[in-house]
Design a protein around this motif. Structure first.
Motif, mmCIF file in Angstrom:
data_model
loop_
_atom_site.group_PDB
_atom_site.id
_atom_site.type_symbol
_atom_site.label_atom_id
_atom_site.label_comp_id
_atom_site.label_asym_id
_atom_site.label_seq_id
_atom_site.Cartn_x
_atom_site.Cartn_y
_atom_site.Cartn_z
ATOM 1 N N LYS A 107 1.558 19.785 14.129
ATOM 2 C CA LYS A 107 2.621 20.535 14.809
ATOM 3 C C LYS A 107 3.725 19.597 15.293
ATOM 4 O O LYS A 107 4.914 19.923 15.226
ATOM 5 N N LYS A 108 3.339 18.414 15.781
ATOM 6 C CA LYS A 108 4.318 17.451 16.278
ATOM 7 C C LYS A 108 5.045 16.745 15.140
ATOM 8 O O LYS A 108 6.214 16.364 15.265
ATOM 9 N N PHE A 109 4.326 16.532 14.040
ATOM 10 C CA PHE A 109 4.894 15.806 12.902
ATOM 11 C C PHE A 109 4.728 16.650 11.631
ATOM 12 O O PHE A 109 3.816 16.402 10.826
ATOM 13 N N PRO A 110 5.572 17.647 11.407
ATOM 14 C CA PRO A 110 5.437 18.517 10.231
ATOM 15 C C PRO A 110 5.474 17.772 8.901
ATOM 16 O O PRO A 110 4.958 18.271 7.897
ATOM 17 N N ALA A 111 6.050 16.562 8.900
ATOM 18 C CA ALA A 111 6.090 15.769 7.663
ATOM 19 C C ALA A 111 4.680 15.453 7.151
ATOM 20 O O ALA A 111 4.502 15.153 5.965
ATOM 21 N N LEU A 112 3.695 15.547 8.016
ATOM 22 C CA LEU A 112 2.317 15.239 7.628
ATOM 23 C C LEU A 112 1.787 16.181 6.547
ATOM 24 O O LEU A 112 0.896 15.805 5.779
ATOM 25 N N TYR A 113 2.315 17.391 6.480
ATOM 26 C CA TYR A 113 1.837 18.331 5.465
ATOM 27 C C TYR A 113 2.065 17.800 4.054
ATOM 28 O O TYR A 113 1.330 18.156 3.131
ATOM 29 N N ASN A 114 3.078 16.945 3.922
ATOM 30 C CA ASN A 114 3.383 16.374 2.607
ATOM 31 C C ASN A 114 3.081 14.879 2.531
ATOM 32 O O ASN A 114 3.505 14.201 1.582
ATOM 33 N N SER A 115 2.352 14.374 3.524
ATOM 34 C CA SER A 115 2.075 12.929 3.518
ATOM 35 C C SER A 115 0.715 12.576 4.117
ATOM 36 O O SER A 115 0.512 11.445 4.556
ATOM 37 N N SER A 116 -0.215 13.518 4.126
ATOM 38 C CA SER A 116 -1.527 13.198 4.697
ATOM 39 C C SER A 116 -2.606 14.110 4.123
ATOM 40 O O SER A 116 -2.325 15.201 3.623
ATOM 41 N N VAL A 117 -3.838 13.631 4.231
ATOM 42 C CA VAL A 117 -5.006 14.393 3.787
ATOM 43 C C VAL A 117 -6.123 14.164 4.802
ATOM 44 O O VAL A 117 -6.316 13.049 5.287
ATOM 45 N N VAL B 215 0.043 7.690 13.873
ATOM 46 C CA VAL B 215 0.783 8.621 13.016
ATOM 47 C C VAL B 215 2.272 8.275 13.022
ATOM 48 O O VAL B 215 2.922 8.248 11.972
ATOM 49 N N GLY B 216 2.804 8.003 14.201
ATOM 50 C CA GLY B 216 4.215 7.636 14.304
ATOM 51 C C GLY B 216 4.547 6.401 13.489
ATOM 52 O O GLY B 216 5.578 6.345 12.799
ATOM 53 N N GLU B 217 3.661 5.406 13.529
ATOM 54 C CA GLU B 217 3.892 4.169 12.779
ATOM 55 C C GLU B 217 3.801 4.414 11.272
ATOM 56 O O GLU B 217 4.583 3.866 10.492
ATOM 57 N N CYS B 218 2.848 5.242 10.853
ATOM 58 C CA CYS B 218 2.698 5.540 9.427
ATOM 59 C C CYS B 218 3.917 6.276 8.880
ATOM 60 O O CYS B 218 4.376 5.996 7.762
ATOM 61 N N ILE B 219 4.431 7.200 9.652
ATOM 62 C CA ILE B 219 5.636 7.927 9.227
ATOM 63 C C ILE B 219 6.818 6.968 9.142
ATOM 64 O O ILE B 219 7.614 7.016 8.193
ATOM 65 N N LYS B 220 6.916 6.068 10.103
ATOM 66 C CA LYS B 220 7.978 5.064 10.086
ATOM 67 C C LYS B 220 7.889 4.183 8.844
ATOM 68 O O LYS B 220 8.905 3.843 8.230
ATOM 69 N N GLN B 221 6.650 3.840 8.457
ATOM 70 C CA GLN B 221 6.434 2.972 7.297
ATOM 71 C C GLN B 221 6.380 3.755 5.983
ATOM 72 O O GLN B 221 6.202 3.166 4.918
ATOM 73 N N GLN B 222 6.515 5.074 6.073
ATOM 74 C CA GLN B 222 6.469 5.965 4.896
ATOM 75 C C GLN B 222 5.155 5.823 4.113
ATOM 76 O O GLN B 222 5.141 5.730 2.884
ATOM 77 N N LEU B 223 4.049 5.828 4.851
ATOM 78 C CA LEU B 223 2.718 5.708 4.271
ATOM 79 C C LEU B 223 1.986 7.049 4.299
ATOM 80 O O LEU B 223 2.084 7.800 5.269
ATOM 81 N N THR B 224 1.268 7.336 3.238
ATOM 82 C CA THR B 224 0.377 8.493 3.231
ATOM 83 C C THR B 224 -0.828 8.173 4.113
ATOM 84 O O THR B 224 -1.323 7.048 4.111
ATOM 85 N N ALA C 194 0.839 -1.199 0.000
ATOM 86 C CA ALA C 194 0.000 0.000 0.000
ATOM 87 C C ALA C 194 0.874 1.248 0.000
ATOM 88 O O ALA C 194 1.970 1.266 0.571
ATOM 89 N N THR C 195 0.383 2.306 -0.652
ATOM 90 C CA THR C 195 1.092 3.584 -0.590
ATOM 91 C C THR C 195 0.544 4.442 0.551
ATOM 92 O O THR C 195 1.186 5.411 0.954
ATOM 93 N N GLY C 196 -0.653 4.069 1.038
ATOM 94 C CA GLY C 196 -1.256 4.849 2.112
ATOM 95 C C GLY C 196 -2.280 4.040 2.877
ATOM 96 O O GLY C 196 -2.647 2.920 2.501
ATOM 97 N N VAL C 197 -2.751 4.619 3.973
ATOM 98 C CA VAL C 197 -3.794 3.991 4.788
ATOM 99 C C VAL C 197 -4.856 5.026 5.127
ATOM 100 O O VAL C 197 -4.558 6.204 5.322
ATOM 101 N N GLU C 198 -6.098 4.573 5.180
ATOM 102 C CA GLU C 198 -7.187 5.419 5.654
ATOM 103 C C GLU C 198 -7.448 5.042 7.104
ATOM 104 O O GLU C 198 -7.587 3.857 7.433
ATOM 105 N N LEU C 199 -7.477 6.038 7.988
ATOM 106 C CA LEU C 199 -7.638 5.806 9.416
ATOM 107 C C LEU C 199 -8.820 6.607 9.945
ATOM 108 O O LEU C 199 -8.992 7.777 9.593
ATOM 109 N N ASP C 200 -9.623 5.986 10.818
ATOM 110 C CA ASP C 200 -10.817 6.637 11.362
ATOM 111 C C ASP C 200 -10.545 7.224 12.729
ATOM 112 O O ASP C 200 -10.086 6.524 13.648
ATOM 113 N N LEU C 201 -10.858 8.502 12.879
ATOM 114 C CA LEU C 201 -10.591 9.218 14.121
ATOM 115 C C LEU C 201 -11.800 9.193 15.049
ATOM 116 O O LEU C 201 -12.926 9.451 14.628
ATOM 117 N N SER C 202 -11.547 8.883 16.316
ATOM 118 C CA SER C 202 -12.594 8.922 17.337
ATOM 119 C C SER C 202 -11.973 9.402 18.646
ATOM 120 O O SER C 202 -10.764 9.649 18.716
#
Length: 331
Positions: free
Chosen positions: A191-201, A161-170, A93-101
């Motif tokens: 704010k904690k993970f600025p890389a998210l601006y280029n790896s998340s939606v 989020v930490g695991e997704c960044i480690k796995q280089q997943l959007t 997979a290039t990315g994962v969809e995650l549900d927030l609660s």
């Protein structure tokens, strides 16, 4: 130029409809002008195209199209867990969809349903459970591969989020409600993970969620999720109500909502993508949004035939429950 032309058509249509309804050219002019001023003053411009491209067309998809694991791959591993995130990465997979609660003590966690009954060995609404109580549950208890993933926990948003960044997943953050709380929690993650601006939606069926997210942090890539006829019919097409009158009005609202998504709300929110239910996507539909600088992502694509259609003909991203095999269709 296309967008300006579109706006002229839309506002002209509004003017004509209001004038026909009120028989007042003055009233129609005032209402149309007010709507135009509102759009100009309060809409958000989309994020830069290069940033949106990095998120929605990651380099990991070179030679193919981006493939996003639905709920982190709910067929291949217990949904919305760290194990599922790792499994999705291993399976390509290039990315994962995650549900927030959110838990009763306000901690953002991953959970699709309002209760924990379907996916864990516990019961009750998640917003009535403290994080410590949630941690004692087995998130694999009702999964088909529960023996393989026994003891898997419900993760916090921070852990995921930490695991997704480690796995280089959007990451596709799916938000269903609690608008202010969700926007605040996600803003903290950015704010904690600025890389998210280029790896998340951030995506949602609710335009107010997207608007609030852009208001909180206009640098975040966002997407509207949509399924036509969602107000009048369940996902399998059956009517939500047996009353003809109720069905008529909910159907009318569906038409208005669909029009608003395609002509107004996407522009107001400044989204970079629209996540559309698979049955309503065609080459013409993809082209319609491409002309507006918006990517189309299809959901939920669960068979080899469907995947080949997206990869070879549509050439757009898709969301799937499994990276390994065909599984039950999801509407």
């Amino acid at each position: 130029m296309l967008q300006i032309g579109d706006e002229l058509v839309y506002f002209s249509a509004v003017f004509l409809l209001v004038m026909l309804g009120t028989r007042s050219a003055t009233g129609a002019s005032i209402l149309t002008a007010s709507l135009y001023v509102f759009m100009v003053m309060f809409r958000f411009p989309p994020v830069p195209a290069d940033q949106a491209g990095r998120v929605l067309r990651p380099k990991a998809a070179a030679g193919g199209v981006p493939v996003v694991a639905h709920r982190a791959g709910s067929h291949d591993a217990p949904e919305n867990t760290l194990a599922a995130i790792r499994e999705a990465s291993r399976n390509g997979a290039t990315g994962v969809e995650l549900d927030l609660s959110f838990t009763a003590d306000g901690v953002p966690v991953l959970m699709h349903d309002e209760t924990v009954d379907r996916t864990t060995n516990g019961s009750g609404p998640i917003n009535k459970l403290q994080l410590a109580q949630l941690r004692r549950l087995d998130a694999s208890a009702r999964h088909r591969l529960k023996d393989k993933f026994s003891g898997e926990k419900v993760p916090t948003l921070h852990e995921a989020v930490g695991e997704c960044i480690k796995q280089q997943l959007t990451i596709f953050f799916a938000v269903k409600g609690q608008t202010d709380k969700a926007a605040s929690a996600l803003h903290e993650m950015y704010k904690k993970f600025p890389a998210l601006y280029n790896s998340s939606v951030v995506c949602s069926f609710e335009p107010k969620v997207i608007y609030k997210m852009r208001q909180t942090d206009p640098k975040v890539v966002t997407a509207l999720t949509h399924r036509p006829w969602s107000l009048s019919r369940f996902s399998d097409g059956t009517p939500r109500s047996l009353s003809s009158w109720s069905q008529f009005w909910s159907g009318l609202l569906d038409v208005l909502l669909d029009w608003a998504h395609h002509h107004l709300l996407w522009n107001l929110c400044g989204v970079s993508a629209i996540l559309m239910q698979k049955d309503f996507i065609s080459l013409d539909y993809v082209q319609y949004w491409a002309e507006r600088g918006v990517e189309v992502v299809g959901w939920t694509i669960n068979t080899v035939v469907e995947k080949e259609y997206y990869q070879n003909l549509l050439k757009i991203s898709y969301i799937t429950d499994s990276l390994l095999e065909d599984c039950d269709p999801r509407y």
